[in-house]
Design an enzyme around this catalytic site. Structure first.
Site, PDB file in Angstrom:
ATOM      1  N   TYR A  48       0.811  -1.219   0.000  1.00  0.00           N
ATOM      2  CA  TYR A  48       0.000   0.000   0.000  1.00  0.00           C
ATOM      3  C   TYR A  48       0.846   1.272   0.000  1.00  0.00           C
ATOM      4  CZ  TYR A  48      -3.850  -3.119   1.212  1.00  0.00           C
ATOM      5  OH  TYR A  48      -4.790  -4.122   1.200  1.00  0.00           O
TER       6      TYR A  48
ATOM      7  N   ASP B 165      -3.107 -11.561   8.513  1.00  0.00           N
ATOM      8  CA  ASP B 165      -2.299 -12.714   8.093  1.00  0.00           C
ATOM      9  C   ASP B 165      -0.883 -12.667   8.658  1.00  0.00           C
ATOM     10  OD1 ASP B 165      -4.169 -14.069   6.254  1.00  0.00           O
ATOM     11  OD2 ASP B 165      -4.073 -12.165   5.203  1.00  0.00           O
TER      12      ASP B 165
ATOM     13  N   HIS C 217       4.581  -6.971  -3.756  1.00  0.00           N
ATOM     14  CA  HIS C 217       3.209  -7.259  -4.158  1.00  0.00           C
ATOM     15  C   HIS C 217       2.338  -6.025  -4.064  1.00  0.00           C
ATOM     16  CE1 HIS C 217       1.713  -7.244  -0.052  1.00  0.00           C
ATOM     17  NE2 HIS C 217       2.657  -8.087   0.292  1.00  0.00           N
TER      18      HIS C 217
ATOM     19  N   TYR D 114     -11.546  -1.377  -1.374  1.00  0.00           N
ATOM     20  CA  TYR D 114     -11.783  -0.973   0.025  1.00  0.00           C
ATOM     21  C   TYR D 114     -10.565  -0.265   0.612  1.00  0.00           C
ATOM     22  CZ  TYR D 114      -8.989  -4.289   2.849  1.00  0.00           C
ATOM     23  OH  TYR D 114      -7.966  -4.952   3.474  1.00  0.00           O
ATOM     24  N   ARG D 115      -9.444  -0.317  -0.092  1.00  0.00           N
ATOM     25  CA  ARG D 115      -8.186   0.203   0.450  1.00  0.00           C
ATOM     26  C   ARG D 115      -7.206   0.169  -0.719  1.00  0.00           C
ATOM     27  NH1 ARG D 115      -5.198  -3.347   5.151  1.00  0.00           N
ATOM     28  NH2 ARG D 115      -3.608  -1.866   5.749  1.00  0.00           N
TER      29      ARG D 115
END
Ligand code: ADP
Length: 611
Positions: A153, A213, A456, A537-538
């Site tokens: 992010y 996670d 990622h 959502y993000r």
């Protein structure tokens, strides 16, 4: 960060969680972390250190070096010079545990494009407030982080180049309270899930935390970014209770019942018990926003309980529509206990921690037949979809509920249940058992070995839990993954009334071409899914404008509402400009917004990378 890659020398063990290493790994996970680090480093073919360009540190916008230096001198006097560090060294990507706070370790552009000018370490809410007042005086943007991992992010990188990163976690990392009667806690920004887990265990109270996670993120930072976990308390914002926030003018507020002083100067005794207090519910505006800096946050903790986590495999690729239809009523009726995951079988290969070359040496997407061959030799067998779900309660309740779940899933031909005793000790299911019962883990990191030098990007749109939507959205992401040659890792995370389809694009940070393709693919998915009504959502800091604009009902009325709040709370535009697509007046319409397809420059007018 002092780590060295295999192309540079010996691999050092990661730091262990301690008072001086708030972001370290729990002692209980040290051996696993060492192995994980060495697997990741053996998968690196290029240096993870980026040389710097031009005069350093880079400056915030609209300032001169002379003014910047004078402002930094002043800040060093306020905080102590050891707590103000210039960002003028080469940029080291490190890895999960030894993550950098200087830039985005999972860069999707040149790492030099999204860098701060300096990193500042406040030690208290009062010091945060003092830094905010200083920033207003000098009109220098601040970018608050709690832990700064946030991988996928934007990591610790500020959206505006040259911002000052306010690293809250280094010195503000205490678990302030664990209340065994109310089953709640209060934490500072630097408390990771690893740390909260250890502190709750140490307390001896029969309580669970709710980790995502991976356990290295900040409990507070994750909730502020509206992250999720996998026990029944998995909605982290939904299970928070009370905040302390420094506003962009330096004023400090407490939300919910915290606004009502307790007797004799104490904190209100229901601050962590009742979420709303009186008047408008303010907490939401401090999540996924740039309206305040959260310095304390309360959370509910789940009382320990019996639990069962299991897998169900399904034979055919087309089964997913029927599976989704089966899960919907089980979720709405709250028969399934957490947010379960439905993963495509390719992920059984990925969670082994092996590079994809161990399975397939060709270019482009791994053929379905190759996945099938390898899956056939694994505990999941030759299947297409793997469901991971959990049940909670007494043994009797769990057994009764399991019967209902079995009856429903067995309606799908070939469905097969696998329980922890059915799989080897090192199988991923055991890690799911722990995560779904409140144990902070590191296993999920193994994914990253899929590619060399891997980073990622998360794509996670919200979609109705319905057969036709599950098909439509999977068609969109499958087509785009195929077009750009990325293996598709789809996971449906099914909540009570909607599902997130999470797809994780794993790319090679050592390849500019691969980075460019990853960004192009995610931009296209955001665009096409939004047109079908499925919104993220993000998202990553550099994709925030695009995503914010997809929420454009009534001529961007929501974005304009956010801008109105922003301008009123932060007239000088000092707090995290551009976060979640919210730009203060000073920046708006001056070329900072990055929209799909407009080919504008990235994080600062003078950078060269295109996004
Ligand atoms: P992680 O828990 O993954 O390490 P970060 O600490 O990087 O997450 O936080 C994620 C993002 O949330 C940050 O980039 C920042 O924009 C925002 N954020 C984190 N902590 C705070 C905070 N205390 N106050 C306001 N915003 C925050």
């Amino acid at each position: 960060m002092a780590s060295k890659s295999n192309v540079q020398g010996a691999i050092q063990p990661p730091p262990v969680l301690s008072d001086s290493h708030h972001s370290g790994i729990s002692q209980r996970l040290l051996e696993e972390a060492k192995a994980s680090k060495s697997r990741l480093y053996s998968n690196r073919t290029v240096s993870s250190v980026t040389a710097r360009k031009g005069e350093l540190p880079v400056l915030p916008p609209d300032t001169t070096r002379e003014k910047f230096n004078a402002a930094i001198d002043e800040l060093q006097k306020i905080l102590g010079s050891q707590h103000v560090v210039l960002n003028d060294k080469p940029l080291e990507d490190g890895w999960y545990i030894e993550h950098p706070n200087t830039h985005d370790a999972f860069h999707i552009l040149d790492p030099n494009d999204t860098v701060s000018s300096a990193i500042v370490y406040p030690g208290s809410t009062e010091e945060v407030s003092a830094v905010v007042k200083w920033a207003n005086k000098h009109e220098i943007p601040l970018w608050p982080i709690s832990m700064g991992r946030n991988l996928g992010y934007g990591g610790a990188a500020p959206r505006v180049r040259g911002s000052i990163v306010l690293d809250l976690g280094k010195r503000m990392n205490k678990v302030l309270k664990i209340d065994p009667d109310q089953c709640s806690c209060m934490v500072e920004p630097g408390v990771s899930y690893y740390k909260l887990y250890e502190e709750v265990k140490k307390s001896g109270y029969p309580l669970w935390i709710d980790p995502p996670d991976l356990g290295g993120g900040s409990v507070l930072g994750n909730a502020v970014d509206r992250g999720v976990g996998y026990t029944p308390y998995g909605d982290h914002f939904g299970n928070h209770c009370g905040m302390e926030v420094v506003l962009p003018n330096g004023e400090v507020i407490r939300t919910g019942m915290g606004a009502l002083p307790g007797p004799n100067g104490t904190d209100n005794p229901t601050w962590q018990a009742f979420q709303y207090g009186y008047g408008p519910y303010a907490d939401g505006i401090f999540t996924q926003s740039n309206f305040g800096i959260v310095t304390k946050m309360g959370f509910w903790l789940m009382p320990e309980t019996e639990h069962l986590t299991f897998m169900v495999t399904f034979p055919k690729d087309d089964d997913f529509e029927e599976i989704i239809e089966t899960i919907r009523p089980l979720m709405i009726k709250r028969i399934l206990g957490n947010v379960p995951q439905l993963r495509h079988v390719i992920q059984e290969l990925a969670v082994t921690g092996k590079n994809r070359e161990a399975f397939y040496q060709g270019q482009g997407q791994m053929p379905r037949e190759v996945i099938r061959q390898h899956a056939s030799k694994m505990p999941c067998g030759d299947c297409s979809w793997v469901f991971y779900g959990s049940l909670y309660g007494t043994q009797k309740q769990i057994q009764d509920t399991l019967e209902i779940v079995k009856k429903e899933f067995y309606k799908i031909q070939g469905a097969r249940f696998l329980f922890p005793n059915d799989v080897p000790e090192d199988h991923y299911l055991h890690s799911r058992v722990r995560v779904c019962s409140g144990v902070a883990e590191i296993r999920e990191l193994d994914w990253l070995n899929w590619k060399k030098n891997a980073g990622h990007l998360f794509f996670a749109p919200i979609c109705p839990t319905r057969r036709e939507d599950s098909r439509k959205i999977l068609d969109i992401v499958s087509r785009i993954h195929k077009e750009y040659g990325f293996d598709l890792f789809p996971t449906y995370c099914i909540a009570n009334r909607e599902m997130h389809l999470i797809v994780n694009i794993v790319y090679d940070r050592g390849s500019e071409e691969n980075k460019r393709k990853a960004v192009a693919a995610i931009r296209k998915m955001i665009d096409e899914c939004a047109k079908a009504g499925y919104g993220e959502y993000r998202t990553h800091i550099l994709l925030a404008d695009q995503v914010a604009h997809t929420y454009g009902w009534n001529n961007q009325a929501m974005l304009r509402f956010h801008e109105t709040i922003k301008d009123s709370l932060d007239p000088n535009g000092i707090l995290a400009p551009g976060r979640n697509g919210i730009w203060p007046k000073k920046y708006r319409g001056k070329g900072w917004e990055l929209l799909y397809g407009d080919n504008r420059q990235t994080s600062a007018p003078k950078t060269e990378s295109k996004l």
